[in-house]
Design an enzyme around this catalytic site. Structure first.
Site, PDB file in Angstrom:
ATOM      1  N   HIS A 177     -12.294  47.988  68.607  1.00  0.00           N
ATOM      2  CA  HIS A 177     -11.019  48.688  68.466  1.00  0.00           C
ATOM      3  C   HIS A 177     -10.769  49.500  69.732  1.00  0.00           C
ATOM      4  O   HIS A 177     -11.406  50.524  69.962  1.00  0.00           O
ATOM      5  CB  HIS A 177     -11.084  49.590  67.235  1.00  0.00           C
ATOM      6  CG  HIS A 177      -9.783  50.222  66.871  1.00  0.00           C
ATOM      7  ND1 HIS A 177      -8.571  49.563  66.901  1.00  0.00           N
ATOM      8  CD2 HIS A 177      -9.502  51.478  66.431  1.00  0.00           C
ATOM      9  CE1 HIS A 177      -7.610  50.377  66.500  1.00  0.00           C
ATOM     10  NE2 HIS A 177      -8.156  51.546  66.215  1.00  0.00           N
ATOM     11  N   SER A 236      -4.825  53.796  69.020  1.00  0.00           N
ATOM     12  CA  SER A 236      -4.667  53.373  67.644  1.00  0.00           C
ATOM     13  C   SER A 236      -3.377  53.977  67.076  1.00  0.00           C
ATOM     14  O   SER A 236      -2.307  53.777  67.651  1.00  0.00           O
ATOM     15  CB  SER A 236      -5.917  53.792  66.857  1.00  0.00           C
ATOM     16  OG  SER A 236      -5.982  53.156  65.630  1.00  0.00           O
ATOM     17  N   ASP A 244      -9.453  42.987  68.606  1.00  0.00           N
ATOM     18  CA  ASP A 244      -9.302  44.235  67.860  1.00  0.00           C
ATOM     19  C   ASP A 244      -9.078  43.949  66.374  1.00  0.00           C
ATOM     20  O   ASP A 244      -8.134  43.247  66.006  1.00  0.00           O
ATOM     21  CB  ASP A 244      -8.108  45.029  68.415  1.00  0.00           C
ATOM     22  CG  ASP A 244      -8.134  46.485  67.994  1.00  0.00           C
ATOM     23  OD1 ASP A 244      -8.380  46.764  66.805  1.00  0.00           O
ATOM     24  OD2 ASP A 244      -7.901  47.352  68.850  1.00  0.00           O
TER      25      ASP A 244
END
Length: 515
Positions: free
Chosen positions: A484, A228, A454
């Site tokens: 995610h 991320s 995502d």
């Protein structure tokens, strides 16, 4: 104002813990001519996480009985004055488990945020990385401004409860004034309570900390696993230190080419796509979906719930109610992982019957609130790092002009995410750039893994990261999945590709697709 969903992989761990159960600051002494690269770390048994890290118990032993070890590393408070005052950065590690002579070095993790505590997150994922541990010391850290690493501080727990209860999608002038006043008060509190750290929490500062960490840990190259926001940090590191990059993996990839507005709009589309997929999954099961007869019916009922909550919140967790803002936060949190879709279904079913507890628990996890009512500094750090990094400052009038575009992207999340663009209003530190520079000519190959479903870091950013890193650096791997990130989905194809590169140096073919 309450934060719209950002790139918060670390929050998933907190959510799992919540649902399953229902600081070291700045050192003002002058470091003089001390060579910080020569410092020796004192590894000891880990204490319980601090409140700023999220609280809880000390990490349990690893499956083989080994203990997690923690240490602190000195780093310059201001990298423009590397021989000036220092801060202490909190680190955690699990020693390599393989046979003598098989160890490659340290593998450093950043789990995202910005604002997530790596010291708390890594033990939660320890079993997922057992294979990687056979050849690496697994290492993570609280980035500067986060957890026990000179944490930035803003509002107290009581103030944060009120902050996250307010209306984040104002419908009239009075609500807009209330929202902007609250945002300004929060930002003023950050400046007042953060001990002068706000100018020193940019991603470029954290990247320089990473290179110091590499040297202190005794590694010639930085072996890195960024998830991320951790992909943005890794990209900035590669830009600053391309020759120091070892084996690196970026998973759940931040688009480095977008400015904050473009990123916000992409997230609105990403969360809408995830909601579409959730609704379709619910009605496609053999058993009847308890929250709607068709995918559109599921979404229509959610929209009606949020509209009703705007004027009449329902019972939550006493004394707090489930507001429209909290429900939107809770729905977004559940969309971060397919494993949470069952909680979302349960939470919506309860909310339709006047019980908002599950959705409020999900919202709490996104905001870093523990069951005892204490908040980590996730939100404070998230706002502080984003505002230090991002140059644009969006006015309320500008946001209002953009609302139709955001509503078109998502009738459920669009306005909520659009209004988050005023988070940096009157921020005391100028933002660094429109978007990060990740060009890294001369770097070793970096495996860039994107997930087509995502919500928080939409798949389109994967290719753009590959292109921005430069020819011969980024290697694209696609996972056709939901949630995610990809590696922790436990997809064998993804894990084999990542493990093959990190453990054996085998770069998968560019364009590999896993499903």
């Amino acid at each position: 104002m309450p934060n719209a969903p950002r790139t918060r992989t670390a929050a998933l761990t907190a959510a799992a813990l919540l649902l399953s159960s229902l600081l070291a600051g700045c050192s003002d002494d002058d470091s003089g001519d001390e060579d910080l690269t020569a410092q020796e770390l004192s590894w000891e048994d880990c204490p319980a996480p601090s409140q700023a890290e999220g609280g809880g118990n000390a990490p349990s032993p690893l499956p083989d009985g080994d203990e997690w070890q923690c240490a602190t590393m000195k780093a310059p408070r201001d990298w423009a004055d590397p021989k000036g005052d220092t801060i202490e950065l909190a680190l955690i590690r699990a020693r390599a488990s393989g046979a003598a002579g098989s160890r490659i070095g340290s593998l450093i993790f950043n789990f995202g945020g910005p604002g997530g505590s790596g010291v708390k997150s890594l033990p939660s994922f320890g079993e997922s990385y057992a294979k990687l541990r056979t050849r690496y010391d697994l290492v993570s850290f609280d980035p500067r401004g986060v957890g026990r690493s000179a944490p930035v501080r803003c509002a107290n727990d009581q103030q944060l409860d009120a902050y996250f209860q307010q209306d984040a999608t104002p419908d009239d002038a009075a609500e807009r004034t209330e929202l902007l006043d609250s945002t300004e008060e929060f930002n003023e509190a950050c400046e007042k309570n953060s001990n002068g750290m706000l100018p020193h929490v940019r991603t470029t500062d954290a990247a320089r900390d990473l290179d110091l960490m590499r040297q202190v840990l005794g590694d010639d190259k930085l072996h890195y696993f960024g998830i991320s926001y951790g992909t943005e940090l890794g990209g900035v590191y590669a830009h600053l230190f391309p020759r120091n990059v070892g084996r690196a993996v970026f998973d759940a990839v931040v688009d480095p080419t977008q400015n904050p507005e473009q990123s916000a709009l992409a997230q609105a589309k990403g969360f809408q796509l995830a909601l579409d997929n959730f609704a379709q999954d619910c009605v496609s099961k053999t058993e009847a979906c308890p929250i709607g007869d068709t995918a559109q019916d599921v979404k229509d009922r959610i929209a009606k719930l949020l509209k009703d909550l705007d004027s009449k919140p329902i019972e939550g967790i006493f004394p707090r109610e489930l507001t429209q803002t909290a429900a939107t936060n809770g729905i977004a949190q559940a969309l971060y992982s397919r494993n949470f879709w069952e909680y979302l279904t349960q939470g919506l079913e309860q909310a339709y019957n006047g019980d908002g507890r599950i959705l409020l628990l999900l919202s709490d996890s996104l905001n870093g609130r523990s069951e005892n009512g204490e908040y980590s500094n996730l939100t404070a750090a998230n706002v502080s790092i984003n505002c230090a990094d991002e140059k644009p400052r969006y006015t309320p009038a500008y946001v209002e002009r953009k609302l139709p575009e955001f509503r078109a992207a998502s009738n459920l999340f669009g306005e909520f995410i659009a209004w988050s663009m005023v988070n940096c209003i009157d921020w005391p530190v100028a933002g660094a750039a429109d978007h990060p520079d990740v060009s890294a000519p001369g770097s070793a190959p970096i495996l860039v893994v994107g997930n087509t479903g995502d919500p928080a870091t939409p798949y389109e950013g994967t290719r753009r990261m590959v292109e921005a890193l430069g020819k011969g650096v980024g290697v694209e791997l696609t996972y056709r999945g939901q949630g995610h990130g990809a590696y922790n989905s436990k997809n064998k194809c993804v894990q084999d590709a990542v493990d093959g590169y990190l453990l054996d140096g085998k770069v998968p073919a560019a364009g590999t697709v896993c499903s």
